[in-house]
Design a protein around this motif. Structure first.
Motif, PDB file in Angstrom:
ATOM      1  N   ILE A   1       0.746  -0.947  -0.196  1.00  0.00           N
ATOM      2  CA  ILE A   1      -0.180  -0.187  -0.124  1.00  0.00           C
ATOM      3  C   ILE A   1       0.911   1.217  -0.043  1.00  0.00           C
ATOM      4  CG2 ILE A   1      -1.858   1.361   1.330  1.00  0.00           C
ATOM      5  CD1 ILE A   1      -2.762  -1.221   2.205  1.00  0.00           C
ATOM      6  N   TRP A   2       1.691   1.414   0.952  1.00  0.00           N
ATOM      7  CA  TRP A   2       2.451   2.622   1.284  1.00  0.00           C
ATOM      8  C   TRP A   2       3.727   2.701   0.464  1.00  0.00           C
ATOM      9  CZ3 TRP A   2      -1.053   5.119   2.941  1.00  0.00           C
ATOM     10  CH2 TRP A   2      -2.018   4.726   4.158  1.00  0.00           C
ATOM     11  N   LEU A   3       4.482   1.736   0.271  1.00  0.00           N
ATOM     12  CA  LEU A   3       5.753   2.041  -0.619  1.00  0.00           C
ATOM     13  C   LEU A   3       5.458   2.265  -1.985  1.00  0.00           C
ATOM     14  CD1 LEU A   3       8.823   2.024  -0.611  1.00  0.00           C
ATOM     15  CD2 LEU A   3       8.649  -0.506  -1.199  1.00  0.00           C
ATOM     16  N   PRO A   4       4.372   1.407  -2.869  1.00  0.00           N
ATOM     17  CA  PRO A   4       4.065   2.054  -4.082  1.00  0.00           C
ATOM     18  C   PRO A   4       3.396   3.440  -4.249  1.00  0.00           C
ATOM     19  CG  PRO A   4       3.203  -0.159  -3.653  1.00  0.00           C
ATOM     20  CD  PRO A   4       3.570   0.494  -2.400  1.00  0.00           C
ATOM     21  N   GLN A   5       2.791   3.967  -3.228  1.00  0.00           N
ATOM     22  CA  GLN A   5       2.413   5.377  -3.174  1.00  0.00           C
ATOM     23  C   GLN A   5       3.330   6.195  -2.920  1.00  0.00           C
ATOM     24  OE1 GLN A   5      -1.274   6.155  -0.892  1.00  0.00           O
ATOM     25  NE2 GLN A   5      -1.937   4.030  -0.995  1.00  0.00           N
ATOM     26  N   VAL A   6       4.349   5.985  -2.117  1.00  0.00           N
ATOM     27  CA  VAL A   6       5.622   6.988  -1.962  1.00  0.00           C
ATOM     28  C   VAL A   6       6.362   6.947  -3.239  1.00  0.00           C
ATOM     29  CG1 VAL A   6       7.640   7.260  -0.765  1.00  0.00           C
ATOM     30  CG2 VAL A   6       5.532   6.510   0.759  1.00  0.00           C
ATOM     31  N   LEU A   7       6.474   5.732  -3.770  1.00  0.00           N
ATOM     32  CA  LEU A   7       7.431   6.027  -4.918  1.00  0.00           C
ATOM     33  C   LEU A   7       6.568   6.403  -6.265  1.00  0.00           C
ATOM     34  CD1 LEU A   7       8.943   2.233  -4.834  1.00  0.00           C
ATOM     35  CD2 LEU A   7       9.976   4.216  -4.274  1.00  0.00           C
ATOM     36  N   GLY A   8       5.358   6.476  -5.959  1.00  0.00           N
ATOM     37  CA  GLY A   8       4.661   7.297  -7.167  1.00  0.00           C
ATOM     38  C   GLY A   8       4.430   8.605  -6.683  1.00  0.00           C
ATOM     39  N   GLY A   9       5.259   9.268  -5.721  1.00  0.00           N
ATOM     40  CA  GLY A   9       5.302  10.545  -5.406  1.00  0.00           C
ATOM     41  C   GLY A   9       4.359  11.278  -4.335  1.00  0.00           C
ATOM     42  N   SER A  10       3.360  10.428  -3.716  1.00  0.00           N
ATOM     43  CA  SER A  10       2.900  10.725  -2.597  1.00  0.00           C
ATOM     44  C   SER A  10       3.147  11.252  -1.349  1.00  0.00           C
ATOM     45  CB  SER A  10       1.596   9.607  -2.344  1.00  0.00           C
ATOM     46  OG  SER A  10       0.724  10.128  -1.503  1.00  0.00           O
ATOM     47  N   GLN A  11       3.305  12.432  -1.327  1.00  0.00           N
ATOM     48  CA  GLN A  11       3.915  12.869   0.177  1.00  0.00           C
ATOM     49  C   GLN A  11       3.058  12.314   1.328  1.00  0.00           C
ATOM     50  OE1 GLN A  11       6.926  14.595   0.519  1.00  0.00           O
ATOM     51  NE2 GLN A  11       7.130  14.059  -1.674  1.00  0.00           N
ATOM     52  N   GLN A  12       1.719  12.068   1.287  1.00  0.00           N
ATOM     53  CA  GLN A  12       0.825  11.974   2.243  1.00  0.00           C
ATOM     54  C   GLN A  12       1.090  10.213   2.703  1.00  0.00           C
ATOM     55  OE1 GLN A  12      -3.236  12.844   0.530  1.00  0.00           O
ATOM     56  NE2 GLN A  12      -3.169  14.695   2.020  1.00  0.00           N
ATOM     57  N   ALA A  13       1.389   9.492   1.673  1.00  0.00           N
ATOM     58  CA  ALA A  13       1.734   8.162   2.140  1.00  0.00           C
ATOM     59  C   ALA A  13       2.872   7.753   2.827  1.00  0.00           C
ATOM     60  CB  ALA A  13       1.703   7.279   0.629  1.00  0.00           C
ATOM     61  N   ILE A  14       3.918   8.782   2.782  1.00  0.00           N
ATOM     62  CA  ILE A  14       5.146   8.806   3.864  1.00  0.00           C
ATOM     63  C   ILE A  14       4.744   8.529   5.207  1.00  0.00           C
ATOM     64  CG2 ILE A  14       6.975  10.034   4.448  1.00  0.00           C
ATOM     65  CD1 ILE A  14       7.411  11.279   1.824  1.00  0.00           C
ATOM     66  N   SER A  15       3.641   9.254   5.627  1.00  0.00           N
ATOM     67  CA  SER A  15       3.333   9.056   6.926  1.00  0.00           C
ATOM     68  C   SER A  15       2.671   7.833   7.378  1.00  0.00           C
ATOM     69  CB  SER A  15       2.314  10.184   7.695  1.00  0.00           C
ATOM     70  OG  SER A  15       1.218  10.028   6.667  1.00  0.00           O
TER      71      SER A  15
END
Length: 133
Positions: free
Chosen positions: A84-98
């Motif tokens: 869930i989170w790593l793909p979103q972070v790698l996609g540029g989502s700053q909100q997913a980092i938390s």
């Protein structure tokens, strides 16, 4: 068992229990978090996740199967981080980092709790016989 350990056990278990209930009560709303490559209905995976949270939190809280419960929580949280989170972070989502950091931290805490349970169990076994001379 000391008071700090007891309080820590409950502070760890109760939020996971409540989070599990939230998954069961809001499975439709949470289904959007389930990655598309998971088979079947996304709400099914949200319900499975909620059940895992509830079962594991009970295991931790009642001091039964706490090692297995903590490992189960850690596994589930690591799956969240990776799917869930790593793909979103790698996609540029700053909100997913938390979310990534939170679930990584909670997985680490669950593994530490499992280690503590293993150590506690090792020390509570039958007394060792005296060494023979």
């Amino acid at each position: 068992m000391n008071t700090v350990h007891t309080v820590g056990r409950w502070l760890f278990a109760v939020p996971f229990f409540l989070f599990g209930l939230m998954h069961l009560m809001n499975s439709g709303q949470m289904a959007g978090f389930v990655p598309e490559f998971f088979p079947g209905n996304p709400a099914f995976w949200v319900i499975v996740t909620g059940i895992v949270f509830i079962v594991a939190s009970i295991g931790v809280a009642i001091h039964k199967y706490e090692k297995e419960a903590a490992f189960l929580l850690a596994f589930q949280l690591i799956v969240f981080v990776l799917t869930i989170w790593l793909p979103q972070v790698l996609g540029g989502s700053q909100q997913a980092i938390s979310g990534l950091l939170k679930d990584t931290m909670l997985a680490g805490a669950a593994l530490a709790f499992a280690g503590l349970a293993m150590k506690e169990k090792a020390h509570s076994g039958p007394p060792m016989p005296p060494p023979s001379a």
